[in-house]
Design a protein around this motif. Structure first.
Motif, PDB file in Angstrom:
ATOM      1  N   THR A 162      25.640  34.445   0.087  1.00 29.02           N
ATOM      2  CA  THR A 162      24.536  35.395  -0.021  1.00 29.02           C
ATOM      3  C   THR A 162      25.045  36.818  -0.100  1.00 29.02           C
ATOM      4  O   THR A 162      24.549  37.633  -0.902  1.00 29.02           O
ATOM      5  CB  THR A 162      23.581  35.239   1.179  1.00 29.02           C
ATOM      6  N   ARG A 163      26.058  37.128   0.699  1.00 27.89           N
ATOM      7  CA  ARG A 163      26.632  38.485   0.703  1.00 27.89           C
ATOM      8  C   ARG A 163      27.410  38.772  -0.584  1.00 27.89           C
ATOM      9  O   ARG A 163      27.213  39.812  -1.211  1.00 27.89           O
ATOM     10  CB  ARG A 163      27.551  38.634   1.919  1.00 27.89           C
ATOM     11  N   GLY A 196      31.013  44.391  -9.796  1.00 32.74           N
ATOM     12  CA  GLY A 196      30.366  43.504  -8.841  1.00 32.74           C
ATOM     13  C   GLY A 196      30.389  42.052  -9.255  1.00 32.74           C
ATOM     14  O   GLY A 196      29.911  41.181  -8.524  1.00 32.74           O
ATOM     15  N   ARG A 252      21.277  40.447 -14.922  1.00 34.29           N
ATOM     16  CA  ARG A 252      21.438  40.294 -13.473  1.00 34.29           C
ATOM     17  C   ARG A 252      21.553  38.835 -13.054  1.00 34.29           C
ATOM     18  O   ARG A 252      21.977  38.543 -11.935  1.00 34.29           O
ATOM     19  CB  ARG A 252      20.264  40.957 -12.745  1.00 34.29           C
ATOM     20  N   TRP A 275      27.369  37.388  -3.631  1.00 33.87           N
ATOM     21  CA  TRP A 275      26.627  37.402  -4.892  1.00 33.87           C
ATOM     22  C   TRP A 275      25.254  38.080  -4.763  1.00 33.87           C
ATOM     23  O   TRP A 275      24.467  38.017  -5.706  1.00 33.87           O
ATOM     24  CB  TRP A 275      26.489  35.988  -5.431  1.00 33.87           C
ATOM     25  N   LYS A 276      24.989  38.657  -3.577  1.00 29.57           N
ATOM     26  CA  LYS A 276      23.726  39.383  -3.351  1.00 29.57           C
ATOM     27  C   LYS A 276      22.520  38.515  -3.717  1.00 29.57           C
ATOM     28  O   LYS A 276      21.631  38.911  -4.475  1.00 29.57           O
ATOM     29  CB  LYS A 276      23.717  40.686  -4.152  1.00 29.57           C
ATOM     30  N   LEU A 277      22.500  37.315  -3.153  1.00 26.10           N
ATOM     31  CA  LEU A 277      21.443  36.358  -3.466  1.00 26.10           C
ATOM     32  C   LEU A 277      20.177  36.627  -2.637  1.00 26.10           C
ATOM     33  O   LEU A 277      20.250  37.151  -1.545  1.00 26.10           O
ATOM     34  CB  LEU A 277      21.961  34.934  -3.210  1.00 26.10           C
ATOM     35  N   LYS A 279      26.337  36.279 -12.371  1.00 24.67           N
ATOM     36  CA  LYS A 279      26.949  36.748 -11.123  1.00 24.67           C
ATOM     37  C   LYS A 279      28.468  36.837 -11.199  1.00 24.67           C
ATOM     38  O   LYS A 279      29.104  37.419 -10.321  1.00 24.67           O
ATOM     39  CB  LYS A 279      26.567  35.811  -9.975  1.00 24.67           C
TER      40      LYS A 279
END
Length: 278
Positions: free
Chosen positions: A273-274, A135, A102, A276-278, A105
């Motif tokens: 942030t959106r 993703g 995970r 790479w779902k940070l 990225k």
């Protein structure tokens, strides 16, 4: 708050970087502690490590090196964009292995120093297409004349999120708007491509650039892609070729001074942030 989506760390005691021999100004260690001291002073609150084109034998070692660093208390590292070789038959296995991590990225294969034919091969395109649904992102580091090859990759894999590095690498020092300007408008028509406003100080004259030197290139990039498809990156330490991190951050704020708070937030942190779902 700033999320730096393009940080390079260089540690020649741990990894091999063959290309550094040809770039004396960068041929030394650029370690996390040096970066973090500067980054915290200018408001950077998180960073993605961008692969540094290590020797192919060190690709997995680079991922492990950065991930280990990220686990130290207070560290800014939030993930890694790993090196890869989509031209190799082994890419499918590599992709499956990295999907389990995970911390990874996305991927990048440096293309601006490679023959155009590399990304045009059937195997390369097939392997990039394998990323659909994972993703994971794919960074495009290409020269302006190579943007059509980047467009072809994006069209061939509409389910992959591509990131166009460094505003498409315009020749700011040479004041060469064309074909960069037209190509940027064309690639921006692809909804699966986001532009990275990163390190363009390295492409300007290090002794004479000002905010107004950079403004047309940054503003054309943002104007072409829109505020919801741009992210920010330092390109440290490459940005030291044009003045360094603090100068680039200051120039960024000056260029964005006429934008709204929401627009600035989207570019500097929100979109990253959106994505790479940070």
């Amino acid at each position: 708050m700033i999320i730096d989506t393009h940080l390079h760390l260089i540690d020649q005691s741990a990894l091999s970087y063959p290309w550094l021999a040809g770039v004396p100004a960068l041929n030394r260690d650029f370690l996390y502690t040096e970066y973090a001291q500067q980054a915290l002073r200018v408001g950077i609150s998180g960073a993605l490590h961008m692969e540094v084109d290590v020797d192919p034998a060190d690709i997995d070692a680079e991922i492990s090196y950065v991930e280990k660093l990220s686990k130290t208390p207070g560290n800014l590292l939030r993930g890694a964009i790993a090196s890869c070789r989509p031209e190799d038959a082994s890419f499918a296995d590599f992709l499956e292995r990295q999907r389990q991590n995970r911390f990874v990225k996305g991927f990048r294969r440096v293309l601006h120093v490679e023959p155009d034919e590399l990304s045009e091969s059937a195997l390369f395109r097939e392997n990039i297409k394998r990323m659909q649904g994972t993703g994971l992102t794919f960074d495009l580091c290409v020269l302006p004349r190579q943007i059509p090859q980047a467009i072809a990759l994006a069209d061939n894999a509409p389910g992959v999120q591509f990131i166009l590095d460094h505003c498409g690498v315009p020749d700011i020092k040479g004041k060469a708007d064309h074909p960069w300007r037209e190509h940027m408008v064309e690639i921006a028509k692809r909804p699966n491509v986001t532009a990275k406003v990163s390190g363009v100080v390295a492409y300007a004259d290090a002794e004479s650039w000002t905010v107004e030197t950079l403004r047309p290139y940054v503003e054309h990039t943002i104007g072409s892609f829109g505020w919801d498809r741009v992210v920010w990156g330092s390109d440290w330490p490459v940005c030291t070729l044009g003045g360094g991190l603090t100068h680039w951050v200051a120039a960024t704020h000056a260029i964005l001074s006429g934008s709204s708070e929401g627009e600035r937030t989207a570019l500097l942190s929100g979109n990253a942030t959106r994505i790479w779902k940070l």
